[in-house]
Scaffold this motif. Sequence first.
Motif, PDB file in Angstrom:
ATOM      1  N   HIS A 222       0.868  -1.191   0.000  1.00  0.00           N
ATOM      2  CA  HIS A 222       0.000   0.000   0.000  1.00  0.00           C
ATOM      3  C   HIS A 222       0.895   1.229   0.000  1.00  0.00           C
ATOM      4  O   HIS A 222       1.687   1.434   0.933  1.00  0.00           O
ATOM      5  N   ASP A 226      -4.700   5.537   3.773  1.00  0.00           N
ATOM      6  CA  ASP A 226      -6.132   5.647   3.534  1.00  0.00           C
ATOM      7  C   ASP A 226      -6.717   6.316   4.769  1.00  0.00           C
ATOM      8  O   ASP A 226      -6.583   5.801   5.881  1.00  0.00           O
ATOM      9  N   HIS A 301     -13.225   7.462   1.572  1.00  0.00           N
ATOM     10  CA  HIS A 301     -11.920   7.740   2.194  1.00  0.00           C
ATOM     11  C   HIS A 301     -11.046   8.485   1.212  1.00  0.00           C
ATOM     12  O   HIS A 301     -11.330   8.529   0.008  1.00  0.00           O
ATOM     13  N   HIS A 303      -7.248   8.482  -0.302  1.00  0.00           N
ATOM     14  CA  HIS A 303      -5.926   7.846  -0.370  1.00  0.00           C
ATOM     15  C   HIS A 303      -4.953   8.988  -0.601  1.00  0.00           C
ATOM     16  O   HIS A 303      -4.983   9.679  -1.606  1.00  0.00           O
TER      17      HIS A 303
HETATM   18 ZN   LIG Z   1      -5.224   3.531  -0.542  1.00  0.00          ZN
END
Ligand SMILES: [Zn+2]
Length: 320
Positions: A222, A226, A301, A303
């Motif tokens: 990742h 997030d 959300h 990112h």
């Molecule tokens: Zn993300």
Amino acid sequence: MKLKMGSKRYTFVIIPDANSAVRRFEVPKLIPYIAGAGLMTLMAVTLVMYASHAKNATVANELEKRIVSKDAEFSSTVQEKNQTIEQLQSEVIRLSQQTAEMKQKIDAIRQQEDEVRSLTGSGQVSISSADAPPASAAMGGSSTPATDAEVLTLAEQTKSQLSDMDKSVDELKDSIADTKEKALEAQEKLKVTPNIWPVDSRTITSGFGLRQDPFTSRPSFHSGYDIASPANSPVHVTADGVVASTGSDDSHGNNIIVTHSKGLQTWYMHLNKINVQKGEHVQKGQVIGLVGSTGRSTGYHLHYEVLKNGVSSDPKPYLP
Ligand SMILES: [Zn+2]
């Protein structure tokens, strides 16, 4: 016998007593007049002398009075002069105290400036300072009146200190101008470095690094944070910069990349709305879009990703 009226002589007869012989003598007829005139002259001279003496006495008296008056005047003048000298000496002492206080203030300003410099990371400067002893050091604790020499020395010291302070102030002026420039540079650097949160929320639902993919449940990398956030909450750009790109795709959803300085970029994904255009200059804190769940997303959300020279890096050092 020969006493004749109308003759040029007077005859005086003296009869001592009955048994003695009568004496007589003659004087020229002019003598009594001469004697009278002499007497008159003597009297006149005496009078003149007396008048002269009386006049002299008055003059002397007058002079004495004037001398006494002058003496008092001089005493008063000397006293006034002494008072003036004492006042001047006090002024010198006061001036030297003020100078010492002023020097302390300049030192305090210099110290504060050093602190500002250390805040902006521009290091400390040590300005050459002629550290003359404080003027108060020239005074003792005794109550003996200061001598002229002591006051003169104090005045000289004060003069020298003032001259040093004049130099210090000039140096400080240059130094403060330099510090201001450094502070502005630091401020500029701060503006173009990401260091704020992009959304109000602080709920990180997925950190930077390896994780289990929310769609495939397989280990995956990742590349950002997030941050769970309500739909359409504002997304703030985290530093001054220029919008490098805006776009939309199945993976990132509606997204914006902003270029800052020194190879830094920030990336905002899954937006509901994009408020900026490519090439637009943006300022730290400006709202550039709204939180959404577009692209490969399981819920509302943001990112948030920080790229350093094009490579994803942990956003942690770029958050407060
Ligand atoms: Zn993300």
